[in-house]
Write an enzyme that holds these catalytic residues in place. Structure first.
Site: not given
Ligand code: MIC
Ligand code: SF4
Length: 639
Positions: A64-65, A119, A379, A534, A536
């Protein structure tokens, strides 16, 4: 003494440790989820553990990302994830089916179950009473292998809700209110458990929005009771059998209590560049808006988009204001289409995007230079939108839709009647056939890789003494987006640590990578809440690959702390925060790593006759992991 929901679930899943706040506990994990951006690493690690099929009740691999597929990297990753899921007995959710958290809530999450996901917004499933936590990919890989998940026993905060949301106030405003009150580090080490008479008035999507964005408080997780609303939701999703009632005992004890009267809330907004810079929407009246984006795992449900369609119906956005909508799942789109609600969205001028994270992680949809973008996301970190000076504001879907029509912030008192709160229809259409469920003959499945999928290299164990320079000094609330930026270009390298490492701290200090490459090793100095945001693990793996040996900070965010440990980087805490000011980039440090003990203090020398003290909050187990050079080494050693 009565028990909270959190205590009940933890007690049911406890495999080690005592339920005393701050002490390490091990939990049996029922379900896991991964997504593509963190998933390739998690699955590579799972393969490295080498145990065959998953040992959880359910593991789902979502894509999905990053679904842009600009070149072979991305589609190769998706193919790897599909084949490794089939080989390992996991469910696979193909690109475009929906956003992992929305899909998991609709299709798989269960009240009372434990769930970890690679995530940070995995707590979305807390909206139906699942104890769901964000974790690093390696922790998820280990949970899939049947290992326990270790966390410090959290404190439990009761958020007592009274009253009922009125007018334009939405579930999002509850969590924005809490963020304004507690800040992005206010939830570290805590579970936010919602209770009180106001709970019954909140729909499951509203609850999920609140637990989703509890991640921005730094919380371990957030959870709602499983009640009649939950039963109704699960029944309508065709999953009535997954329902179990789960409520706190009337005399449950909590570590803290926060009171919120829902009737007093009004539309709120988080301003650039942190989710806790919260004010009332009316306070920004007059400010021009260049873009609105509705979607993300926070606000992309059927009810959010139905309300959006109702607000936009018969109207059009001004040409200066771009409106992007990314539905949370194909189920949401099917429901909207069936009710004729896609038409008002299309006629309003909105651009309908794929059911993915999209603009939330900078996968397209960036605002103009210095552009004001109102988003329903969770965010708004600087640069995350893909436009470094983009001004990102966070609101509910209702507020964003209304503002998209205005082209500027206005006072909600002038908006007229709010749309009615949405109920799910009785016959919710299923999309379950789109998931790829594992077949019996996993032996026959071939795992397909591509040239961008690079296996992890081995890491050395911790030396007795670390001699290295501080190569970067950063301030408070550094996010993992600062450490490893998101966006299409960089996220395409998530399966390739050597390549992605070259972007570490790229947006903070372009010279950091050349500096550490020249030095071969280094130390990062940071302030409070280092590594928030995140999950990550690349934000730990990349630095480790480049030679970062330790981070010395005032305090750490939970998931990043775990990721540092998992990859053998020492997370040290300044014993005296004032030493932060004395140290600078270029300071030469000698760390007597062999002298480290769990929770002990050591003295770090900065030159002849000069030193400062650091402590740590490591458990014995965590220290051993770091000494082995990381969790994979430690697991292999014990096999
Ligand atoms: C995010 O919202 O920052 C992400 C992208 O979903 C990350 C995961 C990632 O960096 O792949 C998260 O929230 O953990
Ligand atoms: Fe995707 Fe992270 Fe954004 Fe949620 S906050 S939509 S999991 S990138």
């Amino acid at each position: 003494m009565g028990k909270s929901i959190t205590h009940k679930i933890i007690e049911n899943h406890l495999v080690s440790g005592e339920m005393i706040a701050g002490q390490e506990i091990g939990l049996r994990i029922d379900q896991t989820l991964t997504q593509d951006a963190t998933g390739t690493m998690a699955w590579l690690q799972y393969e490295a553990i080498g145990i065959g099929t998953v040992r959880t009740d359910l593991s789902v691999s979502y894509v999905d990302h990053n679904t842009l597929q600009m070149g072979f990297r991305n589609p190769d990753d998706h193919r790897y994830l599909r084949t490794v899921a089939a080989k390992s007995g996991a469910v696979f959710s193909p690109a475009g089916t929906g956003i992992c958290h929305q899909l998991h809530l609709e299709n798989f999450a269960k009240p009372g179950a434990t769930l970890i996901g690679s995530d940070s917004h995995t707590p979305t499933a807390g909206g139906i009473g699942s104890m769901s936590m964000g974790a690093g990919g390696l922790s998820v890989a280990l949970a899939m292998a049947g290992e326990a998940y270790f966390i410090p026993m959290p404190k439990v905060v009761k958020v007592n809700l009274t009253g009922e949301l009125k007018g334009w106030a939405a579930g999002k405003d509850v969590i924005l209110h809490l963020l304004g009150m507690l800040t992005v580090k206010g939830g570290v080490g805590k579970v936010f458990e919602y209770a009180g008479p106001g709970v019954a008035s909140l729909s499951v999507p509203d609850r999920a929005t609140i637990t989703n964005m509890g991640a921005e408080l730094g919380a371990t997780t957030s959870i709602f009771p499983s009640d009649d609303k939950t039963r109704d939701f699960l029944e309508k999703m065709g999953r009535g059998n997954d329902f179990t009632e789960l409520i706190a005992d009337p005399d449950a004890e909590y570590d803290e209590i926060i009171e919120i009267n829902l009737s007093e809330l009004e539309p709120l907004v988080a301003q650039p560049h942190m989710p806790d810079v919260v004010c009332k929407v009316k306070d920004l009246a007059g400010k021009k808006i260049d873009q609105c984006a509705i979607g993300s795992c926070t606000n992309s449900s059927y009810s959010d988009l139905k309300n959006t369609a109702q607000i936009l119906s018969g109207k059009q956005t001004p040409p200066e204001t771009d409106l992007l909508i990314s539905p949370g799942s194909k189920q949401v789109v099917k429901m909207l289409a069936r009710e004729g609600l896609m038409e008002p969205l299309l006629d309003s001028g909105a651009r309908i995007l794929e059911c993915t994270c999209g603009p939330c992680i900078g996968m397209g949809g960036s605002p103009t230079s210095a552009g004001v973008s109102v988003r329903t996301f969770n965010r708004n970190f600087e640069g995350r939108s893909g436009t470094q000076d983009g001004q990102i504001f966070l609101t509910s879907a209702q507020t964003a839709a209304r503002l998209a029509l205005e082209g500027k912030f206005t006072d909600p008192a002038t908006w007229g009647d709010a749309p009615e709160r949405v109920e799910l229809p009785d016959d919710v259409p299923s999309i379950r056939h789109l998931f790829v469920f594992p077949q019996d003959k996993t032996d026959e499945v071939e795992i397909l890789r591509g040239p961008n999928i690079v296996a992890l290299n081995d890491f050395d164990s911790l030396p007795d003494t670390i001699e290295a320079k501080v190569l970067l000094k950063v301030g408070d609330n550094i996010t993992t987006d600062h450490i490893l930026p998101a966006g299409a270009e960089i996220t395409a390298l998530r399966s390739n640590i050597p390549a992605i490492s070259l972007y570490i701290f790229n947006r903070v200090d372009k010279d950091f990578v050349p500096r550490i490459q020249k030095a071969g090793k280094g130390i990062i100095l940071g302030g409070e809440n280092y590594g928030q945001g995140s999950s990550r693990e690349h934000a730990a793996l990349g630095p480790r690959h480049l030679g970062v040996k330790a981070v010395i900070v005032k305090s750490l965010a939970r998931i990043h702390r775990a990721n540092l440990i998992n990859f053998g980087i020492l997370p040290l805490l300044l014993a005296d925060a004032n030493d932060y000011d004395r140290l600078s980039e270029g300071s030469n440090l000698t760390i007597p790593a062999a002298a480290l003990t769990p929770g002990g203090t050591i003295s770090i020398s900065t030159g002849p006759g000069d030193s400062f003290e650091v402590t740590n909050d490591l458990t014995k187990n965590e220290l051993e992991i770091i000494q082995s050079g990381g969790l994979l080494n430690a697991v292999r050693k014990n096999q």
